[in-house]
Design a protein around this motif. Structure first.
Motif, short mmCIF file in Angstrom:
data_model
loop_
_atom_site.label_atom_id
_atom_site.label_comp_id
_atom_site.label_asym_id
_atom_site.label_seq_id
_atom_site.Cartn_x
_atom_site.Cartn_y
_atom_site.Cartn_z
N ASP A 20 0.85 -1.19 0.00
CA ASP A 20 0.00 0.00 0.00
C ASP A 20 0.89 1.24 0.00
OD1 ASP A 20 -1.77 2.04 0.30
OD2 ASP A 20 -2.75 1.26 2.11
N PHE A 23 -1.68 4.68 1.44
CA PHE A 23 -2.06 4.94 2.83
C PHE A 23 -1.13 4.30 3.86
CE2 PHE A 23 -6.22 4.73 0.49
CZ PHE A 23 -6.43 6.09 0.46
N ILE A 29 -3.53 3.90 8.78
CA ILE A 29 -4.74 4.73 8.65
C ILE A 29 -5.32 4.97 10.05
CG2 ILE A 29 -7.10 4.87 7.74
CD1 ILE A 29 -6.12 3.11 5.36
N GLU A 191 -4.69 -0.66 -1.87
CA GLU A 191 -5.12 0.46 -1.02
C GLU A 191 -6.62 0.44 -0.75
OE1 GLU A 191 -4.49 2.14 -5.24
OE2 GLU A 191 -3.43 0.80 -3.88
N GLY A 195 -8.12 0.18 2.94
CA GLY A 195 -9.08 1.23 3.33
C GLY A 195 -10.34 0.63 3.93
#
Length: 209
Positions: A20, A23, A29, A191, A195
């Motif tokens: 990733d 992020f 995250i 990603e 997420g």
């Protein structure tokens, strides 16, 4: 007076956030989210530690876990996330890296280590794998199958039930759209996948913010 709570995320490359480049993975995250909430002046401070190591199995976890727990121990409380299995269940040169019986023993031992420092322990499911590599030996020499993923997730669910822990079911959330949410290697999320994992996990950490 505001508390400072630590969140420790033990896992492999999926915890680390490999593949990733946008992020940095689901744990990163969450780190940014918790920091943003703290800067907004809301509630307690939650400091998250990404302790993911690429390629690690539960065997490696047990070697380092007591040291890591002692090194990052907040007097106000700790959350512990345990996210393993994708490497344990892989078959290499005809042998499963960590067989189901040993995996169960290792996870229970890890939970017992965590219980010395935390009342808030989360077991994280293993993700599905892409149909392209299901039952296929890849360039690393490892073979994984969705059948084994289900077996090992069953072990995690049983332990979560037995020890009254929360089981975070990323597997069910990603399964239907796995071909869109996994990266080209068929094991790590992209990603979008990371997420989605973060979205599922945010309500869990919200309780401590």
């Amino acid at each position: 007076m505001k508390k400072i709570v630590y969140g420790l995320f033990f896992g492999d490359s999926i915890t680390y956030g490999e593949y990733d480049g946008v992020f940095g993975g689901w744990v990163d995250i969450l780190k940014r989210y918790a920091l943003q909430k703290f800067h907004e002046g809301n509630g307690d401070e939650l400091i998250l530690f990404n302790l993911g190591i690429g390629g690690e199995t539960t065997e490696g976890l047990l070697k380092r876990m007591p040291v890591e727990l002692r090194a990052r121990n907040s007097t106000d409380g700790n959350l512990v996330f345990i996210s393993y299995g994708a490497n344990d269940l892989a078959i290499k040169e005809g042998m499963q890296i960590v067989n189901p019986e040993k995996f169960k023993y290792n996870i229970i031992t890890a939970v017992q280590h965590a219980q010395e420092f935390s009342n808030d322990i989360y077991l994280v499911s293993i993700l599905p794998i892409s149909k392209n590599i299901d039952g296929v030996v890849v360039s690393s020499g490892k073979l994984r199958s969705n059948e084994e993923v289900i077996t090992y997730n069953g072990i995690l669910k049983d332990i979560a039930k037995e020890y009254s822990l929360t089981y975070i079911d990323f597997h069910s959330a990603l399964f239907e759209d796995k071909e869109v949410l996994l990266s080209a290697d068929g094991v790590h999320p992209n990603e979008k996948g990371y997420g989605m994992m973060a979205e599922i996990a945010i309500p869990i950490i919200e309780k401590y913010l």
